[in-house]
Design an enzyme around this catalytic site. Sequence first.
Site, mmCIF file in Angstrom:
data_model
loop_
_atom_site.group_PDB
_atom_site.id
_atom_site.type_symbol
_atom_site.label_atom_id
_atom_site.label_comp_id
_atom_site.label_asym_id
_atom_site.label_seq_id
_atom_site.Cartn_x
_atom_site.Cartn_y
_atom_site.Cartn_z
ATOM 1 N NE ARG A 29 -36.600 18.569 -11.820
ATOM 2 C CZ ARG A 29 -36.445 18.415 -13.115
ATOM 3 N NH1 ARG A 29 -37.331 17.739 -13.811
ATOM 4 N NH2 ARG A 29 -35.398 18.904 -13.744
ATOM 5 C CB CYS A 67 3.764 -1.861 -3.454
ATOM 6 S SG CYS A 67 2.790 -1.011 -4.694
ATOM 7 C CB ALA A 68 3.790 -1.994 1.761
ATOM 8 N N GLY A 180 -12.438 10.241 0.422
ATOM 9 C CA GLY A 180 -11.290 9.860 1.245
ATOM 10 C C GLY A 180 -10.156 9.190 0.489
ATOM 11 C CG HIS A 187 -7.009 1.732 -3.829
ATOM 12 N ND1 HIS A 187 -7.172 2.895 -4.541
ATOM 13 C CD2 HIS A 187 -7.109 2.080 -2.515
ATOM 14 C CE1 HIS A 187 -7.351 3.904 -3.703
ATOM 15 N NE2 HIS A 187 -7.329 3.436 -2.458
ATOM 16 C CD GLN A 189 -7.337 1.882 2.162
ATOM 17 O OE1 GLN A 189 -6.570 1.966 3.098
ATOM 18 N NE2 GLN A 189 -7.989 2.924 1.690
ATOM 19 C CB CYS A 217 -33.017 -12.020 10.223
ATOM 20 S SG CYS A 217 -31.804 -11.124 9.244
ATOM 21 C CG HIS A 311 -28.808 -11.156 6.521
ATOM 22 N ND1 HIS A 311 -30.056 -11.703 6.278
ATOM 23 C CD2 HIS A 311 -28.206 -11.064 5.318
ATOM 24 C CE1 HIS A 311 -30.207 -11.923 4.991
ATOM 25 N NE2 HIS A 311 -29.090 -11.540 4.371
ATOM 26 C CD GLU A 327 -26.285 16.355 8.551
ATOM 27 O OE1 GLU A 327 -25.714 17.358 9.062
ATOM 28 O OE2 GLU A 327 -27.107 16.462 7.620
HETATM 29 P P1 AMP Z 1 -6.903 5.778 -0.125
HETATM 30 O O1 AMP Z 1 -6.216 6.846 0.673
HETATM 31 O O2 AMP Z 1 -8.269 5.434 0.349
HETATM 32 O O3 AMP Z 1 -6.870 6.094 -1.602
HETATM 33 O O4 AMP Z 1 -6.079 4.427 0.063
HETATM 34 C C1 AMP Z 1 -4.806 4.261 -0.486
HETATM 35 C C2 AMP Z 1 -3.941 3.617 0.560
HETATM 36 O O5 AMP Z 1 -2.752 3.184 -0.067
HETATM 37 C C3 AMP Z 1 -3.551 4.581 1.672
HETATM 38 O O6 AMP Z 1 -4.023 4.072 2.901
HETATM 39 C C4 AMP Z 1 -2.016 4.605 1.607
HETATM 40 O O7 AMP Z 1 -1.441 4.556 2.894
HETATM 41 C C5 AMP Z 1 -1.684 3.349 0.826
HETATM 42 N N1 AMP Z 1 -0.462 3.445 0.031
HETATM 43 C C6 AMP Z 1 0.033 4.526 -0.618
HETATM 44 N N2 AMP Z 1 1.168 4.218 -1.273
HETATM 45 C C7 AMP Z 1 1.406 2.910 -1.038
HETATM 46 C C8 AMP Z 1 2.433 1.984 -1.436
HETATM 47 N N3 AMP Z 1 3.428 2.398 -2.219
HETATM 48 N N4 AMP Z 1 2.366 0.699 -0.996
HETATM 49 C C9 AMP Z 1 1.336 0.320 -0.202
HETATM 50 N N5 AMP Z 1 0.344 1.135 0.204
HETATM 51 C C10 AMP Z 1 0.373 2.402 -0.191
HETATM 52 ZN ZN ZN Z 2 -31.324 -12.642 7.664
#
Ligand code: AMP
Ligand code: ZN
Length: 353
Positions: A29, A67-68, A180, A187, A189, A217, A311, A327
Amino acid sequence: MAEASRTSEARRDAVFGRWVIFSPARSRRPTDLKSHGPANPSPGPGPDDGNAPRPSCPFCLGRESECAPEIFRVPAPDASSPWRIRVIENLFPALRRDVEPPPPPEEGEEPVGAGECAVRGFGFHDVVIETPRHDVRLWDLDAEGVGDVLLAYARRVRQLAEHPAVKYVQVFKNHGASAGASMAHSHSQMIGTPFVPPSVTSRLNCMKEVFERSGKCSLCEIQCKDILVSETRNFSAIVPFAASYPFEIWIIPREHSSFFHKIDQDKVLDLGSLLKNILEKLCKQLNDPPFNYMIHSAPFGLSSSCMPYTHWFLQIVPQLSVTGGFEMGSGCYINPVFPEDAAKILREIDCSI
Ligand code: AMP
Ligand code: ZN
Ligand code: ZN
Protein backbone atom coordinates in the site's frame (compact mmCIF):
# COMPACT_ATOMS: atom_id res chain seq x y z
CA MET A 1 -10.47 5.23 -8.41
CA ALA A 2 -9.94 2.74 -5.58
CA GLU A 3 -6.37 1.52 -5.12
CA ALA A 4 -7.27 -2.16 -5.50
CA SER A 5 -9.00 -1.64 -8.84
CA ARG A 6 -6.05 0.18 -10.33
CA THR A 7 -4.11 -1.45 -13.11
CA SER A 8 -0.81 -0.28 -14.56
CA GLU A 9 -0.82 2.90 -16.55
CA ALA A 10 1.88 4.75 -18.50
CA ARG A 11 1.86 8.54 -18.40
CA ARG A 12 4.00 11.16 -20.09
CA ASP A 13 4.53 14.56 -18.49
CA ALA A 14 4.46 17.88 -20.34
CA VAL A 15 7.63 19.31 -18.79
CA PHE A 16 10.39 16.71 -19.19
CA GLY A 17 8.48 14.69 -21.80
CA ARG A 18 9.35 11.48 -19.93
CA TRP A 19 7.23 8.33 -19.82
CA VAL A 20 6.55 6.84 -16.40
CA ILE A 21 4.96 3.46 -15.66
CA PHE A 22 2.59 3.42 -12.69
CA SER A 23 2.48 -0.06 -11.31
CA PRO A 24 0.64 -0.30 -7.98
CA ALA A 25 1.26 -4.06 -7.97
CA ARG A 26 4.90 -3.32 -7.17
CA SER A 27 4.17 -2.06 -3.67
CA ARG A 28 1.75 -3.21 -1.01
CA ARG A 29 0.00 0.00 0.00
CA PRO A 30 1.30 3.54 -0.66
CA THR A 31 1.16 4.19 3.07
CA ASP A 32 3.61 1.30 3.65
CA LEU A 33 6.29 3.00 1.64
CA LYS A 34 8.75 4.36 4.20
CA SER A 35 12.44 4.97 4.39
CA HIS A 36 14.26 2.16 6.22
CA GLY A 37 17.56 3.72 7.25
CA PRO A 38 18.24 6.99 9.05
CA ALA A 39 18.74 9.84 6.59
CA ASN A 40 21.81 11.38 8.15
CA PRO A 41 25.13 10.20 6.68
CA SER A 42 27.47 10.59 9.64
CA PRO A 43 26.15 12.72 12.46
CA GLY A 44 28.77 11.08 14.67
CA PRO A 45 28.63 10.74 18.42
CA GLY A 46 27.98 14.31 19.46
CA PRO A 47 27.87 15.94 22.87
CA ASP A 48 24.45 16.02 24.48
CA ASP A 49 24.22 19.74 23.92
CA GLY A 50 23.07 19.81 20.28
CA ASN A 51 24.11 23.44 20.06
CA ALA A 52 27.80 22.58 20.46
CA PRO A 53 29.90 22.09 17.31
CA ARG A 54 30.64 18.47 16.30
CA PRO A 55 34.36 17.78 16.55
CA SER A 56 34.73 16.74 12.95
CA CYS A 57 32.29 19.08 11.23
CA PRO A 58 33.75 22.10 9.40
CA PHE A 59 30.28 23.55 8.78
CA CYS A 60 29.64 24.10 12.51
CA LEU A 61 29.83 27.51 14.18
CA GLY A 62 33.40 28.27 15.27
CA ARG A 63 35.03 26.07 12.63
CA GLU A 64 34.90 28.60 9.79
CA SER A 65 38.69 28.45 9.35
CA GLU A 66 38.40 24.80 8.28
CA CYS A 67 36.24 25.73 5.32
CA ALA A 68 37.08 26.92 1.83
CA PRO A 69 36.76 30.74 1.46
CA GLU A 70 33.49 32.46 2.32
CA ILE A 71 31.60 34.28 -0.47
CA PHE A 72 29.09 36.00 1.78
CA ARG A 73 27.26 35.47 5.05
CA VAL A 74 23.78 36.35 6.24
CA PRO A 75 23.95 37.77 9.76
CA ALA A 76 21.78 36.39 12.55
CA PRO A 77 18.87 38.69 13.52
CA ASP A 78 20.19 38.93 17.08
CA ALA A 79 23.54 38.59 18.85
CA SER A 80 23.05 34.83 19.41
CA SER A 81 25.47 33.92 16.62
CA PRO A 82 27.80 35.76 14.25
CA TRP A 83 25.99 34.31 11.22
CA ARG A 84 22.80 32.60 10.18
CA ILE A 85 23.77 31.35 6.71
CA ARG A 86 27.16 31.13 5.01
CA VAL A 87 27.77 30.75 1.28
CA ILE A 88 31.25 29.33 0.75
CA GLU A 89 33.38 27.86 -1.99
CA ASN A 90 33.39 24.07 -2.19
CA LEU A 91 36.70 22.67 -0.95
CA PHE A 92 36.51 19.87 -3.54
CA PRO A 93 34.80 21.57 -6.48
CA ALA A 94 33.48 19.63 -9.46
CA LEU A 95 34.31 22.64 -11.64
CA ARG A 96 36.95 25.25 -10.84
CA ARG A 97 36.64 29.03 -10.83
CA ASP A 98 40.40 29.47 -11.20
CA VAL A 99 40.80 27.96 -14.67
CA GLU A 100 40.44 29.87 -17.93
CA PRO A 101 36.77 29.85 -19.07
CA PRO A 102 36.04 28.64 -22.60
CA PRO A 103 36.19 31.56 -25.06
CA PRO A 104 32.85 33.02 -26.18
CA PRO A 105 31.84 31.97 -29.74
CA GLU A 106 33.12 34.29 -32.48
CA GLU A 107 30.63 36.57 -34.20
CA GLY A 108 28.59 34.42 -36.61
CA GLU A 109 30.21 31.18 -35.38
CA GLU A 110 27.91 28.16 -35.36
CA PRO A 111 27.10 26.74 -31.89
CA VAL A 112 28.81 23.42 -31.12
CA GLY A 113 26.83 20.67 -32.81
CA ALA A 114 26.51 16.96 -32.08
CA GLY A 115 29.52 14.73 -31.47
CA GLU A 116 32.35 14.54 -28.98
CA CYS A 117 33.49 17.81 -27.49
CA ALA A 118 35.67 18.89 -24.55
CA VAL A 119 36.03 22.21 -22.73
CA ARG A 120 38.19 23.10 -19.74
CA GLY A 121 36.64 22.28 -16.36
CA PHE A 122 35.73 25.88 -15.61
CA GLY A 123 32.75 26.69 -13.42
CA PHE A 124 31.62 27.48 -9.90
CA HIS A 125 30.75 25.05 -7.13
CA ASP A 126 29.48 26.64 -3.92
CA VAL A 127 28.08 25.34 -0.67
CA VAL A 128 25.30 27.02 1.30
CA ILE A 129 25.52 26.27 5.04
CA GLU A 130 21.91 26.71 6.09
CA THR A 131 22.41 27.04 9.84
CA PRO A 132 25.34 27.37 12.28
CA ARG A 133 23.89 24.48 14.34
CA HIS A 134 24.74 20.87 13.59
CA ASP A 135 21.50 19.42 14.95
CA VAL A 136 19.08 21.68 13.07
CA ARG A 137 17.52 20.48 9.82
CA LEU A 138 16.28 22.90 7.18
CA TRP A 139 12.63 22.35 8.12
CA ASP A 140 13.40 22.95 11.81
CA LEU A 141 14.03 26.62 10.94
CA ASP A 142 11.04 28.95 10.96
CA ALA A 143 9.48 29.99 7.64
CA GLU A 144 11.55 33.15 7.63
CA GLY A 145 14.75 31.13 8.17
CA VAL A 146 13.93 28.81 5.24
CA GLY A 147 13.04 31.90 3.19
CA ASP A 148 16.46 33.38 4.01
CA VAL A 149 18.17 30.23 2.69
CA LEU A 150 16.19 30.58 -0.56
CA LEU A 151 17.09 34.26 -0.70
CA ALA A 152 20.77 33.35 -0.30
CA TYR A 153 20.45 30.95 -3.28
CA ALA A 154 18.85 33.71 -5.37
CA ARG A 155 21.50 36.25 -4.38
CA ARG A 156 24.35 33.91 -5.31
CA VAL A 157 22.68 32.85 -8.60
CA ARG A 158 22.34 36.56 -9.49
CA GLN A 159 26.09 37.01 -8.87
CA LEU A 160 26.95 33.98 -11.01
CA ALA A 161 24.61 35.15 -13.79
CA GLU A 162 26.88 38.18 -14.19
CA HIS A 163 29.74 35.94 -15.36
CA PRO A 164 29.70 35.83 -19.16
CA ALA A 165 30.89 32.19 -19.33
CA VAL A 166 28.30 30.78 -16.88
CA LYS A 167 25.30 29.49 -18.82
CA TYR A 168 23.30 27.78 -16.08
CA VAL A 169 23.29 27.38 -12.30
CA GLN A 170 21.91 24.19 -10.79
CA VAL A 171 20.81 24.71 -7.19
CA PHE A 172 20.38 21.43 -5.30
CA LYS A 173 20.24 19.83 -1.89
CA ASN A 174 21.33 16.31 -0.95
CA HIS A 175 19.96 15.14 2.40
CA GLY A 176 21.05 11.76 3.67
CA ALA A 177 23.78 9.38 2.51
CA SER A 178 21.71 7.54 -0.10
CA ALA A 179 20.72 10.90 -1.58
CA GLY A 180 24.42 11.65 -2.10
CA ALA A 181 25.17 13.70 1.02
CA SER A 182 28.62 13.31 2.54
CA MET A 183 28.04 15.94 5.25
CA ALA A 184 25.34 15.64 7.91
CA HIS A 185 25.27 19.37 8.74
CA SER A 186 22.34 20.98 6.88
CA HIS A 187 23.59 22.45 3.62
CA SER A 188 22.84 22.77 -0.06
CA GLN A 189 24.95 23.48 -3.11
CA MET A 190 25.00 25.10 -6.50
CA ILE A 191 27.08 24.47 -9.59
CA GLY A 192 27.46 27.08 -12.31
CA THR A 193 28.28 25.43 -15.65
CA PRO A 194 29.84 26.81 -18.85
CA PHE A 195 27.20 24.90 -20.87
CA VAL A 196 23.46 24.33 -20.64
CA PRO A 197 23.04 20.84 -19.12
CA PRO A 198 21.20 18.27 -21.27
CA SER A 199 18.16 17.83 -19.04
CA VAL A 200 17.64 21.61 -19.10
CA THR A 201 17.75 21.58 -22.91
CA SER A 202 15.32 18.68 -23.17
CA ARG A 203 12.96 20.32 -20.63
CA LEU A 204 12.95 23.52 -22.64
CA ASN A 205 12.44 21.64 -25.91
CA CYS A 206 9.52 19.71 -24.45
CA MET A 207 7.86 22.87 -23.07
CA LYS A 208 8.46 24.63 -26.39
CA GLU A 209 6.74 21.83 -28.30
CA VAL A 210 3.72 22.02 -25.97
CA PHE A 211 3.63 25.79 -26.40
CA GLU A 212 3.83 25.62 -30.19
CA ARG A 213 0.99 23.10 -30.27
CA SER A 214 -1.31 24.67 -27.67
CA GLY A 215 -0.09 28.23 -27.10
CA LYS A 216 0.13 27.37 -23.38
CA CYS A 217 2.85 27.00 -20.74
CA SER A 218 2.96 23.39 -19.45
CA LEU A 219 3.24 24.53 -15.82
CA CYS A 220 0.61 27.29 -15.93
CA GLU A 221 -1.77 24.70 -17.35
CA ILE A 222 -1.42 22.05 -14.63
CA GLN A 223 -4.78 21.04 -13.21
CA CYS A 224 -4.08 20.81 -9.51
CA LYS A 225 -7.36 19.39 -8.26
CA ASP A 226 -6.48 15.75 -7.45
CA ILE A 227 -2.74 16.17 -7.13
CA LEU A 228 -2.55 19.19 -4.85
CA VAL A 229 -0.71 18.71 -1.55
CA SER A 230 -0.68 22.25 -0.21
CA GLU A 231 -0.81 25.81 -1.48
CA THR A 232 -0.07 29.38 -0.49
CA ARG A 233 -0.91 32.73 -2.06
CA ASN A 234 1.91 32.45 -4.59
CA PHE A 235 2.79 28.74 -4.86
CA SER A 236 1.21 25.31 -5.33
CA ALA A 237 2.81 22.07 -4.14
CA ILE A 238 1.67 19.09 -6.21
CA VAL A 239 2.60 15.50 -6.88
CA PRO A 240 3.12 15.78 -10.65
CA PHE A 241 0.73 13.91 -12.98
CA ALA A 242 3.59 11.72 -14.26
CA ALA A 243 5.86 11.70 -11.18
CA SER A 244 8.93 9.56 -11.87
CA TYR A 245 9.43 8.80 -8.18
CA PRO A 246 7.00 7.86 -5.39
CA PHE A 247 5.98 10.94 -3.36
CA GLU A 248 7.89 13.29 -5.67
CA ILE A 249 6.69 16.88 -5.22
CA TRP A 250 6.90 20.00 -7.35
CA ILE A 251 6.51 23.46 -5.84
CA ILE A 252 5.42 25.77 -8.64
CA PRO A 253 4.96 29.56 -8.65
CA ARG A 254 1.34 30.25 -9.60
CA GLU A 255 2.32 33.27 -11.61
CA HIS A 256 4.27 32.52 -14.80
CA SER A 257 7.95 33.27 -14.18
CA SER A 258 11.08 32.00 -16.00
CA PHE A 259 13.84 32.66 -13.47
CA PHE A 260 14.04 31.56 -9.83
CA HIS A 261 16.70 34.17 -9.05
CA LYS A 262 14.30 37.03 -9.80
CA ILE A 263 12.05 36.03 -6.88
CA ASP A 264 11.12 38.92 -4.55
CA GLN A 265 11.21 39.14 -0.76
CA ASP A 266 7.48 38.70 -0.32
CA LYS A 267 7.29 35.55 -2.45
CA VAL A 268 10.42 34.06 -0.91
CA LEU A 269 8.85 34.13 2.55
CA ASP A 270 5.78 32.44 1.15
CA LEU A 271 7.96 29.80 -0.56
CA GLY A 272 9.91 29.32 2.68
CA SER A 273 6.74 28.50 4.59
CA LEU A 274 5.54 26.06 1.91
CA LEU A 275 8.91 24.31 1.57
CA LYS A 276 9.10 23.92 5.35
CA ASN A 277 5.59 22.48 5.43
CA ILE A 278 6.28 20.00 2.61
CA LEU A 279 9.59 18.80 4.10
CA GLU A 280 7.83 18.29 7.44
CA LYS A 281 5.13 16.26 5.74
CA LEU A 282 7.66 14.06 3.93
CA CYS A 283 9.65 13.56 7.14
CA LYS A 284 6.53 12.56 9.05
CA GLN A 285 4.95 10.33 6.41
CA LEU A 286 8.09 8.64 5.07
CA ASN A 287 10.18 8.30 8.25
CA ASP A 288 12.74 11.08 7.63
CA PRO A 289 13.75 9.82 4.18
CA PRO A 290 16.91 10.78 2.34
CA PHE A 291 15.89 13.25 -0.37
CA ASN A 292 17.15 15.60 -3.03
CA TYR A 293 15.68 18.85 -4.20
CA MET A 294 16.55 20.75 -7.33
CA ILE A 295 15.55 24.17 -8.57
CA HIS A 296 14.73 24.04 -12.28
CA SER A 297 15.12 27.50 -13.77
CA ALA A 298 15.82 28.91 -17.23
CA PRO A 299 19.36 29.24 -18.61
CA PHE A 300 20.87 32.74 -18.64
CA GLY A 301 20.71 34.79 -21.81
CA LEU A 302 17.51 33.12 -22.94
CA SER A 303 15.88 34.89 -25.87
CA SER A 304 12.61 36.68 -25.14
CA SER A 305 10.75 34.33 -27.51
CA CYS A 306 11.38 31.48 -25.01
CA MET A 307 9.96 33.34 -22.00
CA PRO A 308 6.29 32.37 -22.57
CA TYR A 309 6.99 28.66 -22.07
CA THR A 310 9.79 28.64 -19.44
CA HIS A 311 8.49 28.47 -15.88
CA TRP A 312 10.75 27.68 -12.92
CA PHE A 313 9.87 25.18 -10.17
CA LEU A 314 11.40 23.29 -7.27
CA GLN A 315 11.38 19.47 -7.47
CA ILE A 316 11.68 17.35 -4.31
CA VAL A 317 12.52 13.66 -4.67
CA PRO A 318 12.49 11.38 -1.60
CA GLN A 319 14.84 8.43 -2.13
CA LEU A 320 12.68 5.40 -1.44
CA SER A 321 13.75 3.04 -4.21
CA VAL A 322 16.90 2.22 -6.13
CA THR A 323 17.42 2.97 -9.78
CA GLY A 324 17.76 -0.35 -11.63
CA GLY A 325 18.66 -1.56 -15.09
CA PHE A 326 15.28 -0.78 -16.64
CA GLU A 327 15.45 2.86 -15.55
CA MET A 328 19.10 3.23 -16.63
CA GLY A 329 18.48 1.53 -19.95
CA SER A 330 15.22 3.17 -20.92
CA GLY A 331 15.25 6.47 -19.03
CA CYS A 332 11.74 5.47 -18.03
CA TYR A 333 10.81 5.06 -14.35
CA ILE A 334 8.45 2.65 -12.65
CA ASN A 335 6.51 4.32 -9.87
CA PRO A 336 4.41 2.11 -7.57
CA VAL A 337 2.34 5.02 -6.22
CA PHE A 338 -0.20 6.92 -8.30
CA PRO A 339 0.25 10.70 -7.88
CA GLU A 340 -3.38 11.15 -6.80
CA ASP A 341 -2.85 8.63 -3.95
CA ALA A 342 0.45 10.17 -2.84
CA ALA A 343 -1.09 13.68 -2.93
CA LYS A 344 -4.07 12.58 -0.83
CA ILE A 345 -1.84 10.98 1.79
CA LEU A 346 0.42 14.04 2.01
CA ARG A 347 -2.51 16.48 1.95
CA GLU A 348 -4.06 14.82 4.97
CA ILE A 349 -0.95 14.88 7.17
CA ASP A 350 -1.23 17.48 9.87
CA CYS A 351 2.21 18.70 10.92
CA SER A 352 0.92 20.96 13.69
CA ILE A 353 0.61 17.97 16.05
P1 AMP B 1 27.35 16.61 0.04
O1 AMP B 1 28.43 15.66 -0.38
O2 AMP B 1 26.17 16.64 -0.87
O3 AMP B 1 26.97 16.39 1.48
O4 AMP B 1 27.95 18.09 -0.05
C1 AMP B 1 28.93 18.54 0.83
C2 AMP B 1 29.95 19.28 0.03
O5 AMP B 1 30.79 19.98 0.93
C3 AMP B 1 30.84 18.35 -0.79
O6 AMP B 1 30.71 18.68 -2.16
C4 AMP B 1 32.25 18.65 -0.26
O7 AMP B 1 33.19 18.73 -1.31
C5 AMP B 1 32.09 19.99 0.43
N1 AMP B 1 32.99 20.18 1.56
C6 AMP B 1 33.44 19.27 2.45
N2 AMP B 1 34.23 19.84 3.38
C7 AMP B 1 34.30 21.15 3.07
C8 AMP B 1 34.97 22.29 3.65
N3 AMP B 1 35.71 22.13 4.74
N4 AMP B 1 34.82 23.50 3.06
C9 AMP B 1 34.05 23.62 1.95
N5 AMP B 1 33.40 22.60 1.37
C10 AMP B 1 33.52 21.39 1.90
ZN1 ZN C 1 3.90 29.21 -16.91
ZN1 ZN D 1 28.18 20.71 11.93
